[in-house]
Write an enzyme that holds these catalytic residues in place. Structure first.
Site, short mmCIF file in Angstrom:
data_model
loop_
_atom_site.label_atom_id
_atom_site.label_comp_id
_atom_site.label_asym_id
_atom_site.label_seq_id
_atom_site.Cartn_x
_atom_site.Cartn_y
_atom_site.Cartn_z
N TYR A 110 0.84 -1.23 -0.05
CA TYR A 110 0.00 0.24 0.07
C TYR A 110 0.98 1.28 0.04
CZ TYR A 110 -4.09 -2.88 0.51
OH TYR A 110 -5.54 -3.65 0.48
N GLU A 146 -7.63 -7.79 5.42
CA GLU A 146 -6.71 -8.74 4.91
C GLU A 146 -5.95 -9.91 5.65
OE1 GLU A 146 -6.70 -5.70 1.01
OE2 GLU A 146 -4.84 -6.03 2.12
#
Length: 399
Positions: free
Chosen positions: A98, A140
């Site tokens: 990310y 996740e």
């Protein structure tokens, strides 16, 4: 929750960012793949990149998330986040990635919007990004923990025990763990990622629904060979063509742990399963499971296809329906409908829908929008209508 200061800034700039989001995502992917070419080769779907579908999906998710933050600050869009997180988990995405996305995305925002990106604007949209990224990472990591794998370490070798040609363009692959260990459990309706090495060395990944019941020692996936539009606009499916042409009994495939949020949520309620094309595969897993557990509430099975010959697993669709004590199946075909089938598009006008029905949809977006509208008109609450998109989720981008 977005801070008050950032909420005001995002609300004021959302129209401008929304208008430019397509250009921003286009430039973002150019920058990302220039700096990290392995991501395009081994993680991102090259077909969806070439058609622009992935860019539309990213633009839609960012715009939807930002809109949710400013219009409904007390409600997190968990359905959208969950669907994205399941897809990311099946690809082995990790929190560290990310930061890479952030760098190139904000470079693209600054370049496209220019002087409009003041320090205040940059700070507000940075907050939006990290709220979304951190929420996805948390989901996740929970998904990895549930599967008892390390973050991102979702891959395992499976052996192709057999393959079955279902139609001219659909083949079922029967898989068993290559190491002989028990197959991991999954929930009916979930999918796995399959990674293959293509002739140019790229290790491309695609998702395929598991069409067997969770209790089966053999996992099955049915792969439809994807053909590019005859008039242009997209390539043939790289992975589907590779699987059809090159993968046979005795070969091994690299397969992920199972993920996906289109799963049976209540085993006691009436169920409606509506699919089109290869979207029947998660429905077959659900049907197989309902038969195994002795489901007694009404089950309505609906499917639309081009013709009976194109309807993959047609006999299984009927056979599993007949195993249930209170189930009916209706099929619609554009051409070649046989006795007992209907011609044309799926139409719920004459289909009874039991009170309390939970509906599950899978197929092309126009099909799912049409079925969803018909179900709403019949009184099925929106919260009880669930769907699965094969490929990038453009529902948010165009809904």
């Amino acid at each position: 929750m977005l801070s008050e200061k950032s909420t005001a800034t995002v609300r004021a700039t959302l129209p401008a960012v929304g208008a430019a989001i397509a250009d921003i995502t286009e430039l973002f992917y150019e920058k990302l793949f220039a700096a990290h070419p392995a991501l395009l080769r081994d993680l991102f779907n090259r077909g969806n990149q070439s058609t622009g579908l992935q860019k539309q999906a990213l633009a839609g998710s960012i715009a939807a998330f930002a809109t949710q933050l400013v219009e409904h600050p007390g409600v997190r869009p968990d359905v959208m986040l969950g669907r994205i997180a399941h897809k990311h988990a099946s690809l082995g995405v990790t929190r560290e990635q990310y930061a890479v996305v952030h760098r190139h995305l904000f470079e693209a925002i600054t370049e496209v919007l220019g002087e409009a990106v003041t320090p205040e604007v940059a700070e507000a949209w940075d907050e939006v990004y990290w709220l979304m990224a951190n929420a996805l990472s948390a989901i996740e990591e929970r998904l990895y923990a549930e599967r008892q794998v390390l973050a991102g370490d979702v891959w395992r070798e499976w052996t192709v025990a057999a393959r079955t040609e279902e139609t001219a363009d659909c083949t079922t692959f029967h898989l068993t763990p290559a190491d002989g260990a028990p197959a991991p459990g999954f929930r009916p309706g979930q999918y796995v990622s399959v990674q293959v090495e293509l002739p140019d060395g790229a290790r491309q990944i695609r998702q395929y629904s598991l069409s067997s019941a969770p209790g089966s020692p053999v996992r099955t996936i049915t792969v439809k060979r994807v053909h590019g539009p005859a008039a242009g606009g997209g390539p043939d499916g790289e992975v589907s063509h590779h699987l059809h042409a090159r993968v046979h009994a005795g070969d091994t495939l690299r397969v992920s742990a199972p993920y996906g949020d289109l799963v049976l949520r209540d085993h006691a309620s009436p169920v409606l399963l509506a699919s089109a094309g290869i979207g029947c595969t998660p429905m077959l897993s659900m049907l197989d499971h309902l038969a195994e557990v002795g489901h007694t509430a009404p089950v309505t099975v609906l499917h639309a296809d081009r013709s009976p010959a194109d309807h993959a697993l047609r006999s299984d669709h009927r056979a599993l329906t007949h195993k249930l004590s209170d189930a009916t199946a209706r099929f619609w075909y554009e051409a070649g409908a046989e006795a007992g089938d209907s011609t044309g598009l799926l139409d719920l006008t004459a289909v009874p829908v039991a009170p309390g029905t939970r509906a599950y949809l899978c197929g092309p977006l126009p099909f799912m929008r049409s079925v969803r509208a018909q179900l709403l008109a019949k009184g099925v609450p929106a919260a009880d209508i669930h769907y699965e998109v094969f490929g990038p989720d453009l529902w948010l981008a165009s809904a």
